[in-house]
Design a protein around this motif. Structure first.
Motif, PDB file in Angstrom:
ATOM      1  N   VAL A  35       0.864  -1.064   0.097  1.00  0.00           N
ATOM      2  CA  VAL A  35      -0.117  -0.198  -0.080  1.00  0.00           C
ATOM      3  C   VAL A  35       0.902   1.179  -0.088  1.00  0.00           C
ATOM      4  CG1 VAL A  35      -1.805   1.249   1.323  1.00  0.00           C
ATOM      5  CG2 VAL A  35      -1.990  -1.280   1.032  1.00  0.00           C
ATOM      6  N   TYR A  36       0.839   2.255  -0.844  1.00  0.00           N
ATOM      7  CA  TYR A  36       1.203   3.500  -0.857  1.00  0.00           C
ATOM      8  C   TYR A  36       0.113   4.612  -0.637  1.00  0.00           C
ATOM      9  CZ  TYR A  36       4.861   0.675  -3.067  1.00  0.00           C
ATOM     10  OH  TYR A  36       5.806  -0.335  -3.182  1.00  0.00           O
ATOM     11  N   SER A  37       0.804   5.527   0.237  1.00  0.00           N
ATOM     12  CA  SER A  37      -0.145   6.694   0.618  1.00  0.00           C
ATOM     13  C   SER A  37      -0.256   7.701  -0.228  1.00  0.00           C
ATOM     14  CB  SER A  37       0.412   7.124   2.126  1.00  0.00           C
ATOM     15  OG  SER A  37       1.902   7.650   1.554  1.00  0.00           O
ATOM     16  N   SER A  38       0.805   7.835  -1.246  1.00  0.00           N
ATOM     17  CA  SER A  38       0.534   8.932  -2.229  1.00  0.00           C
ATOM     18  C   SER A  38       0.761   8.257  -3.811  1.00  0.00           C
ATOM     19  CB  SER A  38       1.664   9.993  -1.737  1.00  0.00           C
ATOM     20  OG  SER A  38       1.369  10.603  -0.713  1.00  0.00           O
ATOM     21  N   ASN A  58       5.604   5.970  -0.441  1.00  0.00           N
ATOM     22  CA  ASN A  58       5.458   6.400   0.893  1.00  0.00           C
ATOM     23  C   ASN A  58       6.938   6.936   1.498  1.00  0.00           C
ATOM     24  OD1 ASN A  58       2.993   4.855   1.357  1.00  0.00           O
ATOM     25  ND2 ASN A  58       4.075   3.005   1.602  1.00  0.00           N
ATOM     26  N   GLN A  59       6.575   8.178   2.172  1.00  0.00           N
ATOM     27  CA  GLN A  59       7.577   8.964   2.472  1.00  0.00           C
ATOM     28  C   GLN A  59       7.828   8.795   4.111  1.00  0.00           C
ATOM     29  OE1 GLN A  59       7.629  11.925   4.487  1.00  0.00           O
ATOM     30  NE2 GLN A  59       9.595  12.831   4.183  1.00  0.00           N
ATOM     31  N   SER A  60       8.977   8.473   4.432  1.00  0.00           N
ATOM     32  CA  SER A  60       9.437   8.198   6.124  1.00  0.00           C
ATOM     33  C   SER A  60      10.275   9.622   6.398  1.00  0.00           C
ATOM     34  CB  SER A  60       9.876   7.073   6.105  1.00  0.00           C
ATOM     35  OG  SER A  60      10.338   7.059   7.700  1.00  0.00           O
ATOM     36  N   SER A  61       9.767  10.554   7.132  1.00  0.00           N
ATOM     37  CA  SER A  61      10.447  11.633   7.674  1.00  0.00           C
ATOM     38  C   SER A  61      11.574  11.181   8.322  1.00  0.00           C
ATOM     39  CB  SER A  61       9.546  12.717   8.046  1.00  0.00           C
ATOM     40  OG  SER A  61       8.754  12.394   8.911  1.00  0.00           O
ATOM     41  N   SER A  62      11.455  10.293   9.338  1.00  0.00           N
ATOM     42  CA  SER A  62      12.042   9.754  10.654  1.00  0.00           C
ATOM     43  C   SER A  62      13.470   9.192   9.856  1.00  0.00           C
ATOM     44  CB  SER A  62      11.438   8.824  11.452  1.00  0.00           C
ATOM     45  OG  SER A  62      10.931   7.524  10.848  1.00  0.00           O
ATOM     46  N   THR A  63      13.217   8.228   8.762  1.00  0.00           N
ATOM     47  CA  THR A  63      14.346   7.624   8.117  1.00  0.00           C
ATOM     48  C   THR A  63      14.761   8.446   7.037  1.00  0.00           C
ATOM     49  OG1 THR A  63      13.055   6.367   6.899  1.00  0.00           O
ATOM     50  CG2 THR A  63      13.762   5.570   8.944  1.00  0.00           C
ATOM     51  N   LYS A  79      12.309  17.653  -2.788  1.00  0.00           N
ATOM     52  CA  LYS A  79      11.423  18.092  -4.164  1.00  0.00           C
ATOM     53  C   LYS A  79      12.729  17.806  -5.193  1.00  0.00           C
ATOM     54  CE  LYS A  79       9.229  21.551  -6.792  1.00  0.00           C
ATOM     55  NZ  LYS A  79       8.919  22.892  -6.665  1.00  0.00           N
ATOM     56  N   PHE A  80      12.557  16.976  -6.326  1.00  0.00           N
ATOM     57  CA  PHE A  80      13.539  16.677  -7.117  1.00  0.00           C
ATOM     58  C   PHE A  80      13.010  16.491  -8.665  1.00  0.00           C
ATOM     59  CE2 PHE A  80      14.348  14.306  -3.209  1.00  0.00           C
ATOM     60  CZ  PHE A  80      15.671  14.489  -2.985  1.00  0.00           C
ATOM     61  N   THR A 116       8.855  17.170 -12.108  1.00  0.00           N
ATOM     62  CA  THR A 116       9.295  17.386 -10.794  1.00  0.00           C
ATOM     63  C   THR A 116       8.307  16.545 -10.027  1.00  0.00           C
ATOM     64  OG1 THR A 116       8.058  19.312 -10.398  1.00  0.00           O
ATOM     65  CG2 THR A 116      10.209  19.581 -11.231  1.00  0.00           C
ATOM     66  N   VAL A 117       8.874  16.028  -8.717  1.00  0.00           N
ATOM     67  CA  VAL A 117       8.278  15.419  -7.905  1.00  0.00           C
ATOM     68  C   VAL A 117       8.573  15.878  -6.631  1.00  0.00           C
ATOM     69  CG1 VAL A 117      10.018  13.440  -7.696  1.00  0.00           C
ATOM     70  CG2 VAL A 117       7.512  13.094  -7.016  1.00  0.00           C
ATOM     71  N   ASP A 118       7.559  16.056  -5.682  1.00  0.00           N
ATOM     72  CA  ASP A 118       7.747  16.408  -4.230  1.00  0.00           C
ATOM     73  C   ASP A 118       7.375  15.362  -3.202  1.00  0.00           C
ATOM     74  OD1 ASP A 118       8.111  17.868  -1.739  1.00  0.00           O
ATOM     75  OD2 ASP A 118       7.365  19.549  -2.281  1.00  0.00           O
ATOM     76  N   PHE A 119       8.127  14.665  -2.685  1.00  0.00           N
ATOM     77  CA  PHE A 119       7.889  13.740  -1.755  1.00  0.00           C
ATOM     78  C   PHE A 119       7.346  14.141  -0.246  1.00  0.00           C
ATOM     79  CE2 PHE A 119      10.872  11.353  -4.333  1.00  0.00           C
ATOM     80  CZ  PHE A 119      10.035  10.752  -4.900  1.00  0.00           C
ATOM     81  N   GLN A 120       6.693  15.020  -0.192  1.00  0.00           N
ATOM     82  CA  GLN A 120       6.309  15.652   1.082  1.00  0.00           C
ATOM     83  C   GLN A 120       5.143  14.905   1.527  1.00  0.00           C
ATOM     84  OE1 GLN A 120       5.674  19.994   1.303  1.00  0.00           O
ATOM     85  NE2 GLN A 120       8.104  20.063   1.931  1.00  0.00           N
TER      86      GLN A 120
END
Length: 187
Positions: free
Chosen positions: A37-40, A54-59, A152-153, A183-187
């Protein structure tokens, strides 16, 4: 005749709109195997491709699934370009069927307009690279360490129709293939 045209034209437009919407699968309705499952997700504007993540800000990492329509004789690729907006300089993941019949996926750097496409390290961490072929789509999975902790990349994606000697062949240099960047923004 004019009254027939008043009826036929709107009906034709409605039919075209219906056919288009029936064939346009949104990435948000896609179901992955193994209960992934992917959130975005985003439907990419060219080559019928989609990017799920799925983006993980902690890692400071991102789990991605890139999918694109492809025959079992072609290849697909997706990647980030941390320093530019074109193919050259991109750090990519590529997938294709190896001559032994297995689907392979690996990272490679695009250091020129004629890259070797050989497996190699990227300038940022990448792990858990794998691929699967489902319903005439190649899907690449991976976990990426986000370079410089940015979100953002510039990214590129591609598809080619041939693999020779276990090396992806040149993709078309016109049409959607040269437009497959953004461009993609993984926020």
């Amino acid at each position: 005749m004019a009254s027939q045209l008043k009826f036929v034209l709107p009906l034709s437009i409605l039919a075209i709109c219906f056919l288009y919407s029936c064939n346009a699968d949104s990435c948000s309705s896609y179901t992955f195997s193994d209960n992934r499952v992917y959130s975005s997700c985003t439907d990419l504007p060219h080559l019928g491709a989609a990017l799920h993540y799925n983006q993980s800000s902690s890692t400071k990492s991102i789990d991605i699934a890139f999918r694109a329509p492809q025959s079992n004789t072609g290849w697909v690729a997706w990647g980030l370009n941390p320093k530019g907006s074109s193919m050259v300089g991109s750090q990519v993941l590529v997938a294709f069927f190896h001559s032994n019949g297995t689907l392979v996926a690996y990272p490679t750097q695009l250091d020129s307009y004629s890259p070797s496409m050989a497996p190699g390290d990227l300038t940022f961490p990448v792990s858990l690279v794998s691929a699967e072929y489902v319903k005439k789509e190649m899907i690449i999975y991976a976990t990426l360490g986000l370079p410089d902790s940015k979100t953002k990349f510039n990214h590129v994606w591609q598809a080619g129709s041939t693999v020779t000697g276990d090396v992806p062949g040149v993709h078309p240099t016109s049409g959607e293939n040269v437009l497959s960047k953004g461009t993609v923004d993984f926020q």
